[in-house]
Design a protein around this motif. Sequence first.
Motif, short mmCIF file in Angstrom:
data_model
loop_
_atom_site.label_atom_id
_atom_site.label_comp_id
_atom_site.label_asym_id
_atom_site.label_seq_id
_atom_site.Cartn_x
_atom_site.Cartn_y
_atom_site.Cartn_z
N GLY A 1 0.86 -1.21 0.05
CA GLY A 1 0.19 0.05 -0.26
C GLY A 1 0.98 1.29 -0.02
N GLU A 2 0.66 2.13 0.89
CA GLU A 2 1.34 3.52 0.74
C GLU A 2 1.86 3.82 2.11
N SER A 3 2.12 2.42 2.93
CA SER A 3 2.55 2.36 4.28
C SER A 3 4.24 2.75 3.93
N LYS A 4 4.95 3.44 4.79
CA LYS A 4 6.16 3.76 4.80
C LYS A 4 6.99 2.72 5.78
N LYS A 5 6.22 1.87 6.29
CA LYS A 5 6.80 0.82 7.35
C LYS A 5 6.57 -0.28 6.67
N PRO A 6 7.83 -0.96 6.47
CA PRO A 6 7.52 -2.55 6.09
C PRO A 6 7.03 -3.47 6.88
N LEU A 7 6.71 -4.62 6.27
CA LEU A 7 6.61 -5.80 6.80
C LEU A 7 7.96 -6.56 6.53
N TYR A 8 8.40 -7.54 7.29
CA TYR A 8 9.53 -8.26 6.94
C TYR A 8 9.27 -9.80 6.84
N VAL A 9 9.78 -10.16 5.59
CA VAL A 9 9.11 -11.39 5.37
C VAL A 9 10.58 -12.31 5.29
N SER A 10 10.40 -13.62 5.73
CA SER A 10 11.36 -14.61 5.84
C SER A 10 10.68 -15.77 5.58
N SER A 11 11.42 -16.79 5.20
CA SER A 11 10.69 -18.14 4.90
C SER A 11 11.86 -19.36 5.00
N ILE A 12 11.43 -20.44 5.35
CA ILE A 12 12.12 -21.80 5.26
C ILE A 12 11.35 -22.86 4.57
N GLY A 13 12.04 -23.46 3.74
CA GLY A 13 11.39 -24.40 2.87
C GLY A 13 10.53 -23.80 1.75
N TYR A 14 10.74 -22.56 1.43
CA TYR A 14 9.66 -21.86 0.42
C TYR A 14 10.72 -20.73 0.06
N ASP A 15 10.76 -20.56 -1.33
CA ASP A 15 11.48 -19.60 -1.99
C ASP A 15 10.95 -18.11 -1.48
N VAL A 16 12.12 -17.57 -0.76
CA VAL A 16 11.75 -16.16 -0.14
C VAL A 16 11.38 -15.22 -1.06
N GLU A 17 11.89 -15.10 -2.44
CA GLU A 17 11.47 -14.15 -3.47
C GLU A 17 9.98 -14.38 -3.79
N GLN A 18 9.56 -15.46 -3.89
CA GLN A 18 8.19 -15.76 -4.06
C GLN A 18 7.38 -15.51 -2.90
N ALA A 19 7.94 -15.97 -1.62
CA ALA A 19 7.00 -15.31 -0.52
C ALA A 19 7.01 -13.89 -0.52
N LYS A 20 7.78 -13.15 -0.65
CA LYS A 20 7.67 -11.50 -0.61
C LYS A 20 6.66 -11.06 -1.91
N THR A 21 6.78 -11.82 -2.93
CA THR A 21 5.91 -11.28 -4.04
C THR A 21 4.45 -11.63 -3.61
N ASN A 22 4.25 -13.14 -3.21
CA ASN A 22 3.04 -13.36 -2.68
C ASN A 22 2.30 -12.49 -1.61
N ILE A 23 3.20 -12.09 -0.69
CA ILE A 23 2.64 -11.19 0.34
C ILE A 23 2.36 -9.92 -0.05
N LEU A 24 3.08 -9.54 -1.14
CA LEU A 24 2.99 -8.08 -1.70
C LEU A 24 1.49 -8.18 -2.38
N MET A 25 1.22 -9.25 -2.99
CA MET A 25 0.04 -9.33 -3.86
C MET A 25 -1.17 -10.00 -2.99
N MET A 26 -1.22 -9.98 -1.71
CA MET A 26 -2.22 -10.51 -0.86
C MET A 26 -3.44 -9.28 -1.12
N THR A 27 -4.67 -9.55 -0.97
CA THR A 27 -5.46 -8.55 -1.14
C THR A 27 -5.66 -7.52 0.23
N GLY A 28 -5.96 -6.42 0.27
CA GLY A 28 -5.84 -5.49 1.07
C GLY A 28 -4.96 -4.40 0.64
N LYS A 29 -5.38 -3.12 0.83
CA LYS A 29 -4.74 -1.90 0.56
C LYS A 29 -3.78 -1.33 1.47
N TYR A 30 -3.68 -1.77 2.55
CA TYR A 30 -2.84 -1.37 3.56
C TYR A 30 -1.58 -2.17 3.91
#
Length: 173
Positions: free
Chosen positions: A129-158
């Motif tokens: 969204g327009e947040s200046k504060k990020p979420l921090y994404v990590s993963s184990i057993g799952y490609d972290v780049e794909q996890a970041k993309t998926n979290i970014l694309m989840m529904t919700g504008k915030y």
Amino acid sequence: MDILMNKELLLAIDVYYYKQSAKVVGALFSWEDEKPKKILTTVYEGVEEYQSGNFYKRELPCILKLLASLDLNTLEAIIIDGHCYISNQKEFGLGGYLWKELKEKVPVIGVAKNRFHNTEDVSFPVYRGESKKPLYVSSIGYDVEQAKTNILMMTGKYRIPDILKIVDQQTRV
């Protein structure tokens, strides 16, 4: 079709503490969903006291109680409110301990609201969204780049994806 037969399901889990008990909520969903397909809840009695640096000891038993009601073979991944690693040397956080407890069969994605010190190589900022504060994404057993993309694309504008917000809210009801 029974939703539990779908291998594309994710499970987002959060825990809320009330003195010596905890309410554990899980939401089954697919990446593109606006709302959970199903909400699961349980209560865990006899919660451990919080120990600095050992948060997993408090939260892991709660999560495992909820997971006992599911066929884990139906899950693509589990999303936790926290970190998979607590250091760049890949010292386990809650997500890593959960992955080990599940015999490394179910990938875990950590979505944390705050950075853990010394984790810039294993936990990555995602700005939604327009947040200046990020979420921090990590993963184990799952490609972290794909996890970041998926979290970014989840529904919700915030900052917090809608489904993760629903899970958090349900822990307090």
